[in-house]
Scaffold this motif. Sequence first.
Motif, PDB file in Angstrom:
ATOM      1  N   LYS A 227       0.818  -1.228   0.000  1.00 54.25           N
ATOM      2  CA  LYS A 227       0.000   0.000   0.000  1.00 54.25           C
ATOM      3  C   LYS A 227       0.848   1.272   0.000  1.00 54.25           C
ATOM      4  CE  LYS A 227      -3.772  -2.359   2.423  1.00 54.25           C
ATOM      5  NZ  LYS A 227      -4.668  -2.358   3.600  1.00 54.25           N
ATOM      6  N   ALA A 228       2.057   1.207  -0.534  1.00 58.58           N
ATOM      7  CA  ALA A 228       2.934   2.376  -0.553  1.00 58.58           C
ATOM      8  C   ALA A 228       2.487   3.388  -1.605  1.00 58.58           C
ATOM      9  CB  ALA A 228       4.373   1.952  -0.826  1.00 58.58           C
ATOM     10  N   ASP A 229       2.695   4.681  -1.328  1.00 59.77           N
ATOM     11  CA  ASP A 229       2.438   5.725  -2.311  1.00 59.77           C
ATOM     12  C   ASP A 229       3.729   6.463  -2.686  1.00 59.77           C
ATOM     13  OD1 ASP A 229       2.918   7.198  -0.040  1.00 59.77           O
ATOM     14  OD2 ASP A 229       0.922   8.099   0.061  1.00 59.77           O
ATOM     15  N   PHE A 230       4.857   5.901  -2.278  1.00 63.13           N
ATOM     16  CA  PHE A 230       6.177   6.361  -2.690  1.00 63.13           C
ATOM     17  C   PHE A 230       7.093   5.145  -2.545  1.00 63.13           C
ATOM     18  CE2 PHE A 230      10.288   8.656  -1.928  1.00 63.13           C
ATOM     19  CZ  PHE A 230      10.372   9.227  -3.189  1.00 63.13           C
ATOM     20  N   PHE A 231       8.393   5.338  -2.689  1.00 64.06           N
ATOM     21  CA  PHE A 231       9.331   4.223  -2.549  1.00 64.06           C
ATOM     22  C   PHE A 231       9.585   3.952  -1.063  1.00 64.06           C
ATOM     23  CE2 PHE A 231      10.437   6.283  -6.655  1.00 64.06           C
ATOM     24  CZ  PHE A 231      10.045   5.243  -7.483  1.00 64.06           C
ATOM     25  N   TRP A 232       8.557   3.370  -0.408  1.00 67.72           N
ATOM     26  CA  TRP A 232       8.706   2.973   0.991  1.00 67.72           C
ATOM     27  C   TRP A 232       9.513   1.683   1.020  1.00 67.72           C
ATOM     28  CZ3 TRP A 232       2.932   3.253   2.976  1.00 67.72           C
ATOM     29  CH2 TRP A 232       2.484   4.579   2.874  1.00 67.72           C
TER      30      TRP A 232
ATOM     31  N   ASP B 135      19.087   6.263   7.771  1.00 65.61           N
ATOM     32  CA  ASP B 135      17.756   6.362   8.372  1.00 65.61           C
ATOM     33  C   ASP B 135      16.607   6.158   7.384  1.00 65.61           C
ATOM     34  OD1 ASP B 135      17.881   8.715   6.923  1.00 65.61           O
ATOM     35  OD2 ASP B 135      17.848  10.044   8.674  1.00 65.61           O
ATOM     36  N   ASP B 136      16.885   5.900   6.093  1.00 69.83           N
ATOM     37  CA  ASP B 136      15.772   5.793   5.146  1.00 69.83           C
ATOM     38  C   ASP B 136      16.280   5.264   3.800  1.00 69.83           C
ATOM     39  OD1 ASP B 136      13.199   5.982   4.195  1.00 69.83           O
ATOM     40  OD2 ASP B 136      13.172   8.167   3.994  1.00 69.83           O
ATOM     41  N   ARG B 137      15.319   4.874   2.939  1.00 72.05           N
ATOM     42  CA  ARG B 137      15.528   4.629   1.515  1.00 72.05           C
ATOM     43  C   ARG B 137      16.509   3.481   1.216  1.00 72.05           C
ATOM     44  NH1 ARG B 137      14.627  10.614  -1.244  1.00 72.05           N
ATOM     45  NH2 ARG B 137      13.051  11.248   0.267  1.00 72.05           N
ATOM     46  N   ALA B 138      16.091   2.287   1.568  1.00 74.75           N
ATOM     47  CA  ALA B 138      16.875   1.090   1.239  1.00 74.75           C
ATOM     48  C   ALA B 138      16.611   0.733  -0.217  1.00 74.75           C
ATOM     49  CB  ALA B 138      16.492  -0.062   2.164  1.00 74.75           C
ATOM     50  N   TRP B 139      17.320   1.419  -1.116  1.00 77.34           N
ATOM     51  CA  TRP B 139      17.073   1.276  -2.544  1.00 77.34           C
ATOM     52  C   TRP B 139      17.987   0.199  -3.146  1.00 77.34           C
ATOM     53  CZ3 TRP B 139      16.230   7.140  -4.186  1.00 77.34           C
ATOM     54  CH2 TRP B 139      15.030   7.577  -3.610  1.00 77.34           C
ATOM     55  N   ALA B 140      18.197   0.236  -4.435  1.00 77.16           N
ATOM     56  CA  ALA B 140      18.825  -0.876  -5.162  1.00 77.16           C
ATOM     57  C   ALA B 140      20.206  -1.241  -4.619  1.00 77.16           C
ATOM     58  CB  ALA B 140      18.918  -0.533  -6.641  1.00 77.16           C
ATOM     59  N   ALA B 141      20.544  -2.541  -4.715  1.00 80.96           N
ATOM     60  CA  ALA B 141      21.781  -3.058  -4.129  1.00 80.96           C
ATOM     61  C   ALA B 141      22.252  -4.281  -4.913  1.00 80.96           C
ATOM     62  CB  ALA B 141      21.541  -3.432  -2.664  1.00 80.96           C
ATOM     63  N   GLN B 142      23.499  -4.710  -4.652  1.00 75.76           N
ATOM     64  CA  GLN B 142      24.028  -5.912  -5.290  1.00 75.76           C
ATOM     65  C   GLN B 142      25.028  -6.593  -4.366  1.00 75.76           C
ATOM     66  OE1 GLN B 142      25.905  -5.405  -9.146  1.00 75.76           O
ATOM     67  NE2 GLN B 142      26.513  -7.553  -9.262  1.00 75.76           N
ATOM     68  N   CYS B 143      25.029  -7.943  -4.379  1.00 73.75           N
ATOM     69  CA  CYS B 143      25.926  -8.740  -3.556  1.00 73.75           C
ATOM     70  C   CYS B 143      26.904  -9.504  -4.443  1.00 73.75           C
ATOM     71  CB  CYS B 143      25.124  -9.713  -2.695  1.00 73.75           C
ATOM     72  SG  CYS B 143      26.097 -10.624  -1.470  1.00 73.75           S
ATOM     73  N   ILE B 144      28.146  -9.656  -3.977  1.00 75.14           N
ATOM     74  CA  ILE B 144      29.174 -10.377  -4.718  1.00 75.14           C
ATOM     75  C   ILE B 144      30.070 -11.119  -3.732  1.00 75.14           C
ATOM     76  CG2 ILE B 144      30.894  -8.529  -4.729  1.00 75.14           C
ATOM     77  CD1 ILE B 144      31.412  -9.220  -7.702  1.00 75.14           C
TER      78      ILE B 144
END
Length: 458
Positions: free
Chosen positions: A53-58, A89-98
């Motif tokens: 139910k997000a209305d932004f990049f929660w 404190d916020d915005r756990a956006w795109a990531a990559q593991c190696i």
Amino acid sequence: MDIMKCLSTTVMCMASSLLLAQNPIVQTWFTTDPAPMVHNDTLYVYTGHDEDKADFFWMQEWRAYSTTDMVNWTDHGSPLAIESFSWADDRAWAAQCIERNGKFYWYVCLHSKISNAMAIGVAVGDSPTGPFKDAIGKPLYDGSWDYIDPTVFIDDDGRAYLYWGNPNVYFAELNEDMVSLKGEVKKLEQTVESFGAPNPEKRVKGQKYKDVYTEGPWFYKRNGKYYLLYAAGGVPEHIAYSMSDNPGGPWKYIGEIMPLQDTGSFTNHCGVIDYKGNSYFFYHTGKLPGGGGFGRSVAVEEFKYNPDGTFPVINATTEGVRPVATFNPYRRVEAETMAFSEGIKSEPNAKTGIYISEIHNGDYIKVREVDFGADGPDSFSIAAASALRGGTVEVRTDSISGNILCEVAIPTTGGWEEWKTFGSEIKSAVNGVHDVYFVFRGRKGCKLFNLDWWKFSK
């Protein structure tokens, strides 16, 4: 009567389409920004997580899933979250593991308390699914709103590179420790020839360019050529790519990979990997019920490179990819391993691990390519918990209304995490390879029970 027949046919077609669907590959949660990695014959995909139910990049955490057959995926929960980094404190956006030297390095972007902007961080773990911790206790690189979407690659000579950015493309070499930068951070020069358009500050307002780099880079090497894939075109986004003979360029814009189409999401983000002799293109859509631009879901398509190493055009499908192995049911199988599901969620518990919850009447789990062998099973067991009224698990083959192998009654166990094992003899003989459906029945409207694992026995 004709209207009723038409409605009936429509419903049957929708149900048939749903049962054949393989994309999105995760249905229990919204997942974003896929980053695939292969380790020890298992393919892992690391994702972001859009809240319901997000209305932004929660986005508060990252999640991990794995497969050995490309159709059944095991949910490993959330090994990493905002709370893993004291400086964010916020915005756990795109990531990559190696992986490097037996350690797993997970590069993330987060909102930094230090700079009040975005920053690149890195966590480290001893296994692909963690536990992970902040590797250095501070940002790897901090201080600008376009420090997002890191992608990482280790070259044949052992040198490691990190790329990130929106709307600029930044890159730096990593030291062998993978948690510090070697030398200065550089910004790629964008031109019409390299990315379809100049750097943002050099673009002429109103001028239409061949393409425009936006965000979400994915960097890797194949057959001596370097590839940089990225979300392009502004909003809405398509996926395009450039190629180079060197990690730092010069780059040459090649074209689109996944053109604009009805994905249900105005963003896209890709990851590419080879696994068991096949090439796979991961991306995200808004196609789950309740999904959209802020409720995205990871999907995957198989493809073949063109003879010259370029990409074909790849379109989004609901069918997804074919299996590359069969599934062994004669072992303890975690209930969170599945090809498709409807209605359920997964939950974590420190003692139990991940389990399946929010089971209601009519929900189901599908497991594909289950190989019962020539003789077939004699019995079935399942671990479940219910605080209240319980319900029934119907074990069926090939569809939600298929042949019933057995039914297992789940009574109250005294709590939602008070696990007990229940079993049944197999009522209808089965052998060979089948899809297996666990169909849940009980009183309508209420939560029935939770599931931890299941197993067939001979």
